[in-house]
Design an enzyme around this catalytic site. Sequence first.
Site, short mmCIF file in Angstrom:
data_model
loop_
_atom_site.label_atom_id
_atom_site.label_comp_id
_atom_site.label_asym_id
_atom_site.label_seq_id
_atom_site.Cartn_x
_atom_site.Cartn_y
_atom_site.Cartn_z
N GLU A 280 0.80 -1.22 0.00
CA GLU A 280 0.00 0.00 0.00
C GLU A 280 0.83 1.27 0.00
O GLU A 280 0.52 2.24 0.70
CB GLU A 280 -0.97 -0.01 1.19
N THR B 54 -0.59 2.28 -8.45
CA THR B 54 -1.06 3.58 -8.96
C THR B 54 -0.02 4.19 -9.89
O THR B 54 -0.36 4.76 -10.95
CB THR B 54 -1.35 4.54 -7.78
N ARG C 230 -8.44 0.89 -5.35
CA ARG C 230 -7.50 -0.02 -4.69
C ARG C 230 -7.83 -1.45 -5.06
O ARG C 230 -8.89 -1.97 -4.74
CB ARG C 230 -7.59 0.18 -3.17
N ASP D 50 5.78 -5.04 -11.59
CA ASP D 50 5.19 -4.63 -10.31
C ASP D 50 4.92 -5.89 -9.50
O ASP D 50 4.25 -6.81 -9.97
CB ASP D 50 3.88 -3.86 -10.56
N GLN E 128 3.32 -6.97 0.26
CA GLN E 128 3.09 -7.55 1.59
C GLN E 128 4.21 -8.53 1.94
O GLN E 128 4.82 -9.13 1.06
CB GLN E 128 1.74 -8.28 1.63
#
Length: 810
Positions: free
Chosen positions: A43, A48, A230, A252, A256
């Site tokens: 996050e 994005t 998201r 990408d 996590q």
Amino acid sequence: MGCSSSTPDDAFITSRDIDRRLHADSQVCRTTTAKLLLLGTGETGKSTLLKQMKLIYGAGITIEERQGCRSAIILNICTSIKALVLAMETCKIPFGFESNTAKMSPAALAEMETCNCLSAEGDRKNPVEAYARYLYEKEGGFSGQTGRVADAARYVMNVDSIIAFSNYEMIPAEAIAAIKAVWQDSGTQYCFKRSNEFQLMDTCPYFLNDVDRICQEDYLPTEQDVLNARIKTTKITETVFKVDKLTYRVFDVAGQRCHRKHWAPYFDDVNSIIFMVAISSYDQLPISLKNLRNTPVVDSKEVFAAICNHPLFKRTPMILFMNKIDLFQEKLKFKQVSQYFEEYDGANDYESASEFFVNEFLKVNKYPKHIYRHLTAATDTQQIKGILDAVQAIIVQSKSPDHIWIDDDTSEAALTNTEIEKQISKDRKELQKQVKLLLLGAGETGKSTILKQFRLIYGSGFTQEKSQFRCPIVFGISASAKTLVKAMSQLHIPYGFDPSSIITAHLPELDAIQSISSSDTGDTQVSNHIVHQQKCSRDEIAKHVANLYVTLGPFLPSSNAKLPSAVETIKSFDTTLGFRHYASLTDEAADAVKLLWADTGVQYCWTRRSEFHITDTAAYFMNDMARFCDEEFEVTDQDILNTRIITTNVTETRFQVESLIFRVFDVGGQRGERRKWAQYFEDVSALIYVAALGQFDQMCVEDDSTNRVMESIHLFASISSNPIFKQTPIILFMNKTDVFEEKLASRNVSEFFPDFAGKNTVKEAGNFFLAKFLMVNKYPEKPMYMYLTCATNTAKIRSVLETVRKIIIK
């Protein structure tokens, strides 16, 4: 037909030409293709940024992609509003809580009715939080609140199942109204300001502020909507686009912790690394259970250090994006950086704070290479375009012939690659060694006690935290005493009442007692019937005699003269503040509780505890009041096992036995907590389901028309028959056999379960309930193991858990 042959020299020439062409092709590829790795923790905005690259350099975001994003955006709305409602529970904030209370001084708050809730040091520092918590508990918590917003909040907790039928394409009008009501509530807005205490999407306000537009039937997401949407990255994605003569391949990867082991295979031939950090998360509490001391920014810095100082990347250009500066600037208005980073002594402004964080990352670099850094807002297309142009110039320059680096020491790279493969193999083996156990069951069945036993038997025990249980123990004693006083009134039991002696002594005189009390009770005929009919049980006689006596006054003449004062003292206990306010009992309070528990009427009330709600372990603590009232009493392992603390969140306990790592997840069993279960259903090695046999004579707290054991059976049916667990072993603990055996002495199972026709023994009654659990399982071929247990008995539970461990390993 003819054939031609080639000489060895011809073959050699052909092979050499092929090698030259391959080498030439590789050189062209090296100069015309750039491989970029997009790394960072979870996050931070990587996905994005990738969308921005497609928007600026690629084919853009197509109509089809925008349409496909609609369901993700609607799911984001539902997830955000549910997270906020759950946070209102966790943070104990009532709906309608006025945010302007934050402007009041501690002194002003102390003058209000909340002055008694500011006694703890932490509450004096955060009086507004204490005030919110006070009002929340005063209103009866989440379930006790009434009004339009509270009803809307309860509705939105199920909104995702409502819109699932439309594949998240449409939110019904009533759901839209409920979402808006909750979001616009002043209490919710105050909760949102404390979003660093729980997990919430950064783009939550972007979508919730625009629900009306997004929920239109003809809604088509804009490019800005897509950038703010998201969608959790759970795999490697590759995006290819061309700028001038250079083709970019951008990878990408999920950030996590559990996904970082998949990064290594993409480390070869990297031309540049873009590493993203969410600078706005400086105040965020850690989400990972593995590293509770690290905030997300510190976690990012540790990962950045590992990547930046990897031998493979000692000359690879690194581009550091300190992202989410828009949120960062907003937080700085009311969150001090020094509150979370003690080493920071600068001004709490954007320039000083951002420079501090940039330098924190730059100083971890061990190699003499330049690290390019940019402060970014990944959702701002204009800003990102300028930055990406600068990034492109860096990559083009690094690929020019004068800047191509070829390391002569190829053995180092080869060795490193070998080490990477070894690490990947090691990670896979570590995963294979892990066992995930899910501990499920209804409320107060003993799940948390079993989890404590796991820690005690296989883990490190409670050595470091025993003192932390003092407050819950003292609070439990106070709450139990107050519950007993309330139950004495509700059940019409006089203090000093002793059914065994009073019934024997006064049975012939009951008519006289009735004549005295008939004017008050108006129940003479019923009394005569109960007393004189042979079919009447001794328990029924005791209840009626107690009811008659209490009309003469709550205290029998033989009761202790100090008891009325003790009862009034206990009534004054304020149990709404939570256990952290109960470090010890005053001498007066301790004496009051001792007098109460010693009373024969209270002891009789305890035998009827199925008629009210009190913890099963209350007697354990009440019987040892002398020890627990000592200010210096030492908490024992047995005390901790008997301490009741309501589970309102998910806890993970890890321990290692031989070569296996066990991960045990315990989740709250109350009805309001069960909505959190599903997210933990993946990759479960075994289920441990706990039911409390000792609850066979009790009704649910949430629903007084449902028997608690039947509630457990219904819940077990939904769990055991879930297709996800079709082949998952289930271990059924029929718990609280000690309470069960005690109750069977005075309670017949057939009173509560008319279909029970056996003897009222632990064996026959236990088998009866076991059969009820087994018959609801839809998958009889699935392994299922059953045990009668007493979770507080370490000696007995040890052998059971050892058998369970062997079953799981097998």
